[in-house]
Design a protein around this motif. Structure first.
Motif, PDB file in Angstrom:
ATOM      1  N   ILE A 170       0.833  -1.206   0.000  1.00  0.00           N
ATOM      2  CA  ILE A 170       0.000   0.000   0.000  1.00  0.00           C
ATOM      3  C   ILE A 170       0.866   1.254   0.000  1.00  0.00           C
ATOM      4  CG2 ILE A 170      -1.578   1.361   1.453  1.00  0.00           C
ATOM      5  CD1 ILE A 170      -3.018  -1.222   2.096  1.00  0.00           C
ATOM      6  N   VAL A 171       1.968   1.225   0.748  1.00  0.00           N
ATOM      7  CA  VAL A 171       2.888   2.365   0.761  1.00  0.00           C
ATOM      8  C   VAL A 171       3.408   2.626  -0.647  1.00  0.00           C
ATOM      9  CG1 VAL A 171       5.157   3.130   1.526  1.00  0.00           C
ATOM     10  CG2 VAL A 171       3.552   2.179   3.179  1.00  0.00           C
ATOM     11  N   ALA A 172       3.714   1.556  -1.382  1.00  0.00           N
ATOM     12  CA  ALA A 172       4.193   1.714  -2.758  1.00  0.00           C
ATOM     13  C   ALA A 172       3.126   2.364  -3.633  1.00  0.00           C
ATOM     14  CB  ALA A 172       4.605   0.360  -3.326  1.00  0.00           C
ATOM     15  N   LEU A 173       1.857   2.014  -3.394  1.00  0.00           N
ATOM     16  CA  LEU A 173       0.760   2.604  -4.165  1.00  0.00           C
ATOM     17  C   LEU A 173       0.576   4.082  -3.831  1.00  0.00           C
ATOM     18  CD1 LEU A 173      -1.918  -0.253  -3.979  1.00  0.00           C
ATOM     19  CD2 LEU A 173      -0.521   0.407  -5.952  1.00  0.00           C
ATOM     20  N   PHE A 174       0.884   4.453  -2.593  1.00  0.00           N
ATOM     21  CA  PHE A 174       0.767   5.856  -2.191  1.00  0.00           C
ATOM     22  C   PHE A 174       1.771   6.730  -2.938  1.00  0.00           C
ATOM     23  CE2 PHE A 174      -1.747   6.693   1.850  1.00  0.00           C
ATOM     24  CZ  PHE A 174      -2.564   5.577   1.683  1.00  0.00           C
ATOM     25  N   PRO A 228       2.250  11.846   1.393  1.00  0.00           N
ATOM     26  CA  PRO A 228       2.622  11.650   2.797  1.00  0.00           C
ATOM     27  C   PRO A 228       1.940  10.423   3.386  1.00  0.00           C
ATOM     28  CG  PRO A 228       2.061  13.942   2.380  1.00  0.00           C
ATOM     29  CD  PRO A 228       1.687  13.188   1.140  1.00  0.00           C
ATOM     30  N   LEU A 229       2.638   9.762   4.301  1.00  0.00           N
ATOM     31  CA  LEU A 229       2.129   8.535   4.913  1.00  0.00           C
ATOM     32  C   LEU A 229       1.596   8.848   6.306  1.00  0.00           C
ATOM     33  CD1 LEU A 229       5.099   6.187   3.933  1.00  0.00           C
ATOM     34  CD2 LEU A 229       2.910   6.468   2.727  1.00  0.00           C
ATOM     35  N   TYR A 230       0.312   8.575   6.528  1.00  0.00           N
ATOM     36  CA  TYR A 230      -0.299   8.803   7.830  1.00  0.00           C
ATOM     37  C   TYR A 230      -0.842   7.484   8.368  1.00  0.00           C
ATOM     38  CZ  TYR A 230      -0.107  13.632   6.231  1.00  0.00           C
ATOM     39  OH  TYR A 230       0.323  14.838   5.747  1.00  0.00           O
ATOM     40  N   SER A 231      -0.587   7.245   9.650  1.00  0.00           N
ATOM     41  CA  SER A 231      -0.934   5.959  10.246  1.00  0.00           C
ATOM     42  C   SER A 231      -2.430   5.658  10.151  1.00  0.00           C
ATOM     43  CB  SER A 231      -0.480   5.924  11.709  1.00  0.00           C
ATOM     44  OG  SER A 231      -0.986   7.039  12.429  1.00  0.00           O
ATOM     45  N   ASP A 232      -3.282   6.655  10.345  1.00  0.00           N
ATOM     46  CA  ASP A 232      -4.725   6.437  10.269  1.00  0.00           C
ATOM     47  C   ASP A 232      -5.134   5.968   8.876  1.00  0.00           C
ATOM     48  OD1 ASP A 232      -5.217   7.070  12.892  1.00  0.00           O
ATOM     49  OD2 ASP A 232      -5.771   9.142  12.498  1.00  0.00           O
ATOM     50  N   ASP A 233      -4.606   6.625   7.850  1.00  0.00           N
ATOM     51  CA  ASP A 233      -4.960   6.269   6.466  1.00  0.00           C
ATOM     52  C   ASP A 233      -4.517   4.858   6.132  1.00  0.00           C
ATOM     53  OD1 ASP A 233      -5.930   8.830   6.226  1.00  0.00           O
ATOM     54  OD2 ASP A 233      -4.236   9.578   5.046  1.00  0.00           O
ATOM     55  N   LEU A 234      -3.306   4.512   6.538  1.00  0.00           N
ATOM     56  CA  LEU A 234      -2.778   3.188   6.214  1.00  0.00           C
ATOM     57  C   LEU A 234      -3.541   2.093   6.949  1.00  0.00           C
ATOM     58  CD1 LEU A 234       1.000   4.116   6.307  1.00  0.00           C
ATOM     59  CD2 LEU A 234      -0.340   3.547   4.276  1.00  0.00           C
ATOM     60  N   ARG A 260       9.441   7.740   4.436  1.00  0.00           N
ATOM     61  CA  ARG A 260       9.269   9.109   3.961  1.00  0.00           C
ATOM     62  C   ARG A 260      10.625   9.763   3.690  1.00  0.00           C
ATOM     63  NH1 ARG A 260       7.121  12.468   7.595  1.00  0.00           N
ATOM     64  NH2 ARG A 260       7.111  11.060   9.378  1.00  0.00           N
ATOM     65  N   LEU A 261      11.629   9.421   4.508  1.00  0.00           N
ATOM     66  CA  LEU A 261      12.969   9.936   4.257  1.00  0.00           C
ATOM     67  C   LEU A 261      13.507   9.429   2.914  1.00  0.00           C
ATOM     68  CD1 LEU A 261      14.625   9.693   7.793  1.00  0.00           C
ATOM     69  CD2 LEU A 261      14.276  11.798   6.472  1.00  0.00           C
ATOM     70  N   GLY A 285       6.342  18.108   1.151  1.00  0.00           N
ATOM     71  CA  GLY A 285       5.554  17.200   0.324  1.00  0.00           C
ATOM     72  C   GLY A 285       5.525  15.786   0.850  1.00  0.00           C
ATOM     73  N   ASN A 286       6.500  15.423   1.669  1.00  0.00           N
ATOM     74  CA  ASN A 286       6.551  14.082   2.262  1.00  0.00           C
ATOM     75  C   ASN A 286       6.144  14.076   3.728  1.00  0.00           C
ATOM     76  OD1 ASN A 286       7.820  11.867   0.369  1.00  0.00           O
ATOM     77  ND2 ASN A 286       8.824  13.805  -0.140  1.00  0.00           N
ATOM     78  N   GLY A 287       5.537  15.163   4.179  1.00  0.00           N
ATOM     79  CA  GLY A 287       4.963  15.172   5.518  1.00  0.00           C
ATOM     80  C   GLY A 287       5.896  15.612   6.623  1.00  0.00           C
ATOM     81  N   PHE A 288       7.029  16.229   6.291  1.00  0.00           N
ATOM     82  CA  PHE A 288       7.939  16.742   7.323  1.00  0.00           C
ATOM     83  C   PHE A 288       7.632  18.223   7.527  1.00  0.00           C
ATOM     84  CE2 PHE A 288      10.320  13.165   5.499  1.00  0.00           C
ATOM     85  CZ  PHE A 288      10.621  12.453   6.649  1.00  0.00           C
ATOM     86  N   TRP A 289       7.172  18.588   8.732  1.00  0.00           N
ATOM     87  CA  TRP A 289       6.758  19.961   8.984  1.00  0.00           C
ATOM     88  C   TRP A 289       7.784  20.750   9.784  1.00  0.00           C
ATOM     89  CZ3 TRP A 289       6.013  21.332  14.178  1.00  0.00           C
ATOM     90  CH2 TRP A 289       5.962  20.253  15.081  1.00  0.00           C
ATOM     91  N   HIS A 290       8.630  20.058  10.540  1.00  0.00           N
ATOM     92  CA  HIS A 290       9.678  20.730  11.304  1.00  0.00           C
ATOM     93  C   HIS A 290      10.980  20.523  10.546  1.00  0.00           C
ATOM     94  CE1 HIS A 290      12.475  21.778  14.490  1.00  0.00           C
ATOM     95  NE2 HIS A 290      11.468  22.253  15.195  1.00  0.00           N
ATOM     96  N   LEU A 291      11.412  21.545   9.804  1.00  0.00           N
ATOM     97  CA  LEU A 291      12.520  21.377   8.870  1.00  0.00           C
ATOM     98  C   LEU A 291      13.849  21.121   9.572  1.00  0.00           C
ATOM     99  CD1 LEU A 291      11.594  24.043   6.180  1.00  0.00           C
ATOM    100  CD2 LEU A 291      11.046  21.592   6.257  1.00  0.00           C
ATOM    101  N   GLY A 292      14.041  21.681  10.765  1.00  0.00           N
ATOM    102  CA  GLY A 292      15.261  21.401  11.508  1.00  0.00           C
ATOM    103  C   GLY A 292      15.352  19.939  11.897  1.00  0.00           C
TER     104      GLY A 292
END
Length: 315
Positions: A216-220, A224-230, A261-262, A284-291
């Motif tokens: 499923i991750v490959a299909l995404f 971004p990958l979210y635990s609820d969606d998966l 995601r990395l 775009g890959n779900g990382f919001w804290h850039l540091g």
């Protein structure tokens, strides 16, 4: 404690009171009646942050006696301590304890000192994550230092980001990544490690579930990958998916998805065009804290994301 340094923005609301006569209780977890223990020293500051799945209020309150019906008619509520000491219905609560409420519970408390804490109300009951498995009532969950420190750091980061953010639409776009990080921190604090232990003989079932997860991750793709969606796509609870990931790979679900995601970000940086930036790829890959993203990327791949991007442009 940076609460006093937070500034209001189009995303974050700030309320400050220095006069008890003007003070208004916040109803996020129930309307309370407060009696100051030291009226001359009265002061209260709160920061109010609405996110996609709930409401979050970071507050520094005054020494007081407090009476309220704590709780929510829908969803669930939590209190995360920062600097905290109180007697709840005769029970001593300190910095190590997260309080979780389902339904409504009458509370009488004494707070002998100014307390700083986060009140959060989720619209969902969060049962699929394995938190506080009871129908109604107030539960107290003692946590270890490391997960509590990470939880507090995430909370402060999200409030600081909201304070600095001037564009609601842009902030709305990172609501889910922020909440995903927060949910992972709460998973670590509220679900004991032995609660993720797999039953004897269940490894093969968990291995097959993780194989389906990888498909499923490959299909995404680059989404971004979210635990609820998966978990929803697999037809299982997040708690089940956490147990399977821990059983098969020995790491948390969040850690496993973060690595994926990395890698997705790295591939984009290596193959992206001239207009691609590190910030755009990370967001775009779900990382919001850039540091935090940059530190994690360098730790994983041995180079900064900007170095990967520069090398990709030369190829």
């Amino acid at each position: 404690m940076p609460l006093a340094r937070l500034k209001p923005s189009r995303v974050l609301g700030i309320e400050r009171f220095t006069d008890f006569g003007e003070f208004r209780a916040n109803e996020v977890l129930g309307l309370a009646t407060s009696t100051p223990l030291r009226p001359r020293e009265f002061s209260l500051t709160r920061a109010i942050l609405p996110l996609q799945n709930g409401l979050f209020v970071l507050q520094r309150a005054f020494a007081r006696q407090l009476e309220l019906d704590v709780g929510t008619d829908q969803g669930m509520g939590l209190v995360v301590p920062f600097s905290f000491h109180s007697l709840y219905n005769g029970r001593e609560i300190d910095n190590s304890t997260v309080s979780v409420v389902r339904g409504r519970v009458p509370i009488k408390s004494v707070e002998p000192q100014p307390n700083t804490y986060l009140m959060m109300r989720f619209n969902s009951d969060m049962r699929h994550r394995g938190w506080a498995d009871y129908d109604s009532g107030l539960g107290f969950f003692r946590t270890h230092d490391a997960p509590m420190a990470r939880l507090r750091a995430t909370i402060l980061n999200m409030f600081c980001l909201a304070s600095e953010h001037g564009e609601p639409r842009q902030f709305e776009a990172i609501n889910r990544p922020i909440q995903e990080t927060l949910l992972d921190c709460l998973d670590a604090a509220l679900v004991p490690a032995d609660g993720l232990a797999a039953r004897r003989g269940s490894f093969d079932k968990h291995r097959k579930l993780i194989a389906r997860l990888d498909e499923i991750v490959a299909l995404f793709g680059s989404k971004p990958l979210y635990s609820d969606d998966l978990a929803r796509a697999l037809g299982v609870s997040v708690r089940t998916l956490q147990t399977a990931t821990h059983a098969v790979h020995g790491v948390s679900l969040h850690h496993y998805l973060r690595l994926k995601r990395l890698w997705s970000t790295r591939i984009q940086l290596m193959t992206g065009g001239a207009g691609l930036s590190v910030k755009a790829a990370a967001l775009g890959n779900g990382f919001w804290h850039l540091g935090d993203f940059s530190r994690g990327y360098k730790m994983t791949f041995g180079e900064a994301p900007s170095e990967t991007l520069a090398r990709g442009r030369r190829l």
